[in-house]
Scaffold this motif. Structure first.
Motif, short mmCIF file in Angstrom:
data_model
loop_
_atom_site.label_atom_id
_atom_site.label_comp_id
_atom_site.label_asym_id
_atom_site.label_seq_id
_atom_site.Cartn_x
_atom_site.Cartn_y
_atom_site.Cartn_z
N TRP A 175 -4.19 0.07 20.43
CA TRP A 175 -3.90 1.43 19.95
C TRP A 175 -2.44 1.59 19.55
CZ3 TRP A 175 -6.77 5.51 23.52
CH2 TRP A 175 -8.15 5.37 23.33
N VAL A 176 -1.61 0.59 19.80
CA VAL A 176 -0.21 0.68 19.40
C VAL A 176 -0.12 0.81 17.88
CG1 VAL A 176 0.07 -1.85 19.28
CG2 VAL A 176 2.07 -0.40 19.60
N PRO A 177 0.68 1.75 17.36
CA PRO A 177 0.80 1.90 15.90
C PRO A 177 1.30 0.60 15.26
CG PRO A 177 1.72 3.80 17.02
CD PRO A 177 1.45 2.78 18.08
N GLY A 178 0.80 0.34 14.05
CA GLY A 178 1.15 -0.89 13.36
C GLY A 178 1.74 -0.65 11.99
N VAL A 179 1.77 -1.71 11.21
CA VAL A 179 2.43 -1.65 9.91
C VAL A 179 1.73 -0.69 8.95
CG1 VAL A 179 1.17 -3.65 8.95
CG2 VAL A 179 3.47 -3.09 8.10
N GLU A 180 0.40 -0.60 9.03
CA GLU A 180 -0.31 0.32 8.14
C GLU A 180 -0.04 1.77 8.54
OE1 GLU A 180 -4.41 -0.65 7.63
OE2 GLU A 180 -3.97 -2.63 6.80
N ASP A 181 0.10 2.05 9.83
CA ASP A 181 0.50 3.39 10.25
C ASP A 181 1.85 3.75 9.65
OD1 ASP A 181 -1.53 4.39 12.30
OD2 ASP A 181 -1.04 2.42 13.13
N LEU A 193 9.95 -11.85 10.18
CA LEU A 193 8.58 -12.25 9.86
C LEU A 193 8.57 -13.61 9.17
CD1 LEU A 193 7.17 -8.86 8.54
CD2 LEU A 193 6.46 -10.02 10.64
N ASP A 194 9.50 -13.82 8.24
CA ASP A 194 9.59 -15.10 7.54
C ASP A 194 9.95 -16.23 8.50
OD1 ASP A 194 8.97 -13.79 5.21
OD2 ASP A 194 11.02 -13.80 4.41
N ALA A 195 10.63 -15.90 9.59
CA ALA A 195 10.99 -16.91 10.59
C ALA A 195 9.88 -17.12 11.62
CB ALA A 195 12.28 -16.50 11.29
N GLU A 216 1.89 -6.27 3.22
CA GLU A 216 1.44 -7.56 2.69
C GLU A 216 2.10 -8.73 3.41
OE1 GLU A 216 -1.10 -7.92 0.64
OE2 GLU A 216 -1.25 -5.74 0.87
N ARG A 217 3.39 -8.60 3.73
CA ARG A 217 4.09 -9.67 4.42
C ARG A 217 3.52 -9.89 5.83
NH1 ARG A 217 9.21 -11.47 2.58
NH2 ARG A 217 9.76 -10.56 0.58
N VAL A 218 3.21 -8.82 6.51
CA VAL A 218 2.63 -8.95 7.84
C VAL A 218 1.28 -9.64 7.76
CG1 VAL A 218 1.71 -7.68 9.81
CG2 VAL A 218 3.89 -7.01 8.82
N VAL A 261 -0.51 17.46 -3.61
CA VAL A 261 -0.23 16.09 -4.01
C VAL A 261 -1.07 15.14 -3.17
CG1 VAL A 261 1.53 14.27 -4.05
CG2 VAL A 261 2.10 16.60 -4.79
N ASP A 262 -1.64 14.13 -3.81
CA ASP A 262 -2.44 13.12 -3.13
C ASP A 262 -1.58 12.39 -2.09
OD1 ASP A 262 -4.31 11.24 -2.39
OD2 ASP A 262 -4.05 10.00 -4.19
N ALA A 263 -2.08 12.30 -0.85
CA ALA A 263 -1.35 11.62 0.22
C ALA A 263 -2.11 10.42 0.75
CB ALA A 263 -1.06 12.59 1.36
N GLN A 264 -3.13 9.99 0.04
CA GLN A 264 -3.94 8.86 0.52
C GLN A 264 -3.26 7.54 0.18
OE1 GLN A 264 -8.47 9.56 0.26
NE2 GLN A 264 -7.66 10.69 -1.49
N LEU A 265 -3.45 6.60 1.05
CA LEU A 265 -2.89 5.27 0.86
C LEU A 265 -4.03 4.29 0.70
CD1 LEU A 265 -0.04 4.01 0.83
CD2 LEU A 265 -0.40 3.42 3.23
N PRO A 266 -4.16 3.62 -0.44
CA PRO A 266 -5.28 2.68 -0.66
C PRO A 266 -5.02 1.36 0.06
CG PRO A 266 -3.85 2.74 -2.60
CD PRO A 266 -3.30 3.75 -1.64
N LEU A 267 -5.45 1.29 1.31
CA LEU A 267 -5.28 0.05 2.07
C LEU A 267 -6.66 -0.51 2.45
CD1 LEU A 267 -2.35 0.98 4.48
CD2 LEU A 267 -2.27 -0.60 2.56
#
Length: 396
Positions: free
Chosen positions: A362-368, A109-111, A133-135, A390-396
């Motif tokens: 529809w291809v899964p991505g970084v947030e998936d 990614l950096d490249a 975040e990097r993506v 247990v909470d399984a939510q992701l705050p995105l």
């Protein structure tokens, strides 16, 4: 005209130049990725860091007909040198054990190189959130190969849910039993077993991380729901094994729906029995990976209907992901190939300055991937707390 647009070489974009990290001699999933990338003729495989062992990397590259100067023993060198080449790779496939996914992805990614990564996305949730975040900062494409989401009848199921044919979703049942780790295979030196039960390489989940994440993602992909909380029981049946080989998980979704998930690698008689059932107020759907051409649709109060791939009742989403005539089996390799085709469509669209086909998105991505890591973390925490929710939510 941008550099990427000029690379497209007119109305018919050229093949996408693909590199790979991992997947050398003795590996399994790398060969699957290479076959999948070739299936629709959108890629050419030109460079690789196929092993961290220099001699194995060279031997693997020679077997695969890579030019010697494009065989690397270190992924960091590969990222830097390929980014500097006029004919450098456009995208890299990461097919290593889990603990290497994050550092390799960061380097490419950096490249300025797009990334296709095998699942799960990373070894830990923190690494996954960093990659999100990097993506975003890089503007590059990041695809995660939850390959079952590429199956035509899975796409059919998702399309039917989105169209409201099931009504409001109430229940999601997902299971993924196997039997190949019913004995201590890892103690025999078997490579594929050894790294999957090693916390240093696989992360916190055994069967949970290896196949449970597939079941969780597929249930979420089809239903469109967001996971809210989990209550779990992880267990290790094989003496001396360091990670779970069986998982039972209760699921709660943000819309109030409920679910159950079972993943196991110690269930004799099961080879690759991934199955997802989704039920709403109007109807239900039932998909079994071992019968990939079939999807059962059960409208409330009516006779069950069998929808077949490329047959009567299948829709546009299934047609988009279909390669062979009806009645011919289509599954595992084609599922991977569909994700590679989705990525190719997005890259070609970017080169040409147009919007991609929406179905390719529809291809899964970084947030998936990050949601999958949050699922693993929450399940492990719940199991250690004797099944506490247990909470399984992701705050995105």
């Amino acid at each position: 005209m941008t550099i990427e647009a000029s690379r497209a070489q007119g109305a018919t974009p050229r093949r996408i130049r693909l590199g790979m990290v991992g997947g050398g001699q003795g590996a399994f999933i790398g060969g699957v990725h290479r076959m999948a990338a070739r299936l629709d003729d959108r890629y050419e495989f030109v460079a690789g860091a196929l092993s961290s062992q220099a001699e194995r990397a060279r031997a693997s590259a020679a077997e695969l007909h890579l030019a010697p100067e494009r065989s690397y023993a270190d992924y960091r060198e590969m990222a830097a040198r390929e980014a500097a080449r006029e004919d450098g790779i456009d995208v890299v496939a990461i097919v290593t054990p889990n603990h290497l996914h994050a550092p390799i992805a960061r380097a490419f990614l950096d490249a300025g190189i797009d990334v296709i990564c095998d699942k799960p996305i990373t070894k830990s949730l923190d690494e996954a959130l960093d990659l999100v975040e990097r993506v975003k900062r890089s503007g590059r494409l990041f695809a995660l190969t939850h390959n079952y989401s590429g199956y035509p009848m899975v796409r059919q199921a998702r399309e039917m849910v989105l169209a409201g044919e099931l009504g409001e979703i109430r229940l999601v049942q997902a299971e993924y039993p196997q039997d190949w780790l019913s004995t201590g295979l890892e103690f025999t030196g078997q490579k594929q077993a050894a790294w999957r039960v090693d916390p240093a390489q696989a992360g916190a989940g055994g069967s949970l991380g290896d196949i449970g994440t597939h079941a969780e993602h597929l249930g979420r992909f089809i239903s469109g729901l967001t996971l809210k909380a989990v209550s779990a029981d992880l267990h290790t049946f094989v003496e001396g094994r360091r990670l779970d080989d069986n998982a039972h998980v209760m699921l709660r979704y943000t819309n109030g729906a409920r679910g159950l998930l079972w993943s196991s690698q110690v269930a004799p008689g099961n080879e690759n029995a991934l199955r997802v059932r989704v039920y709403g107020t109007k109807a239900g759907l039932d998909f079994c990976q071992e019968q990939p051409n079939h999807l059962w649709f059960t409208p409330l109060g009516q006779q069950p209907r069998l929808i077949t791939r490329a047959g009567h009742g299948s829709g546009e989403a299934a047609g988009y992901a279909t390669r062979t005539p009806s009645g011919h089996p289509e599954g595992y390799l084609e599922g991977f190939a569909q994700l590679y085709r989705d990525v190719a469509e997005q890259i070609h669209a970017r080169w040409q300055g147009r919007a991609p086909d929406p179905r390719a998105c529809w291809v899964p991505g970084v947030e998936d991937g990050a949601r999958g890591m949050k699922f693993i973390e929450a399940v492990v925490e719940s199991s250690r707390a004797d099944g506490r929710w247990v909470d399984a939510q992701l705050p995105l």
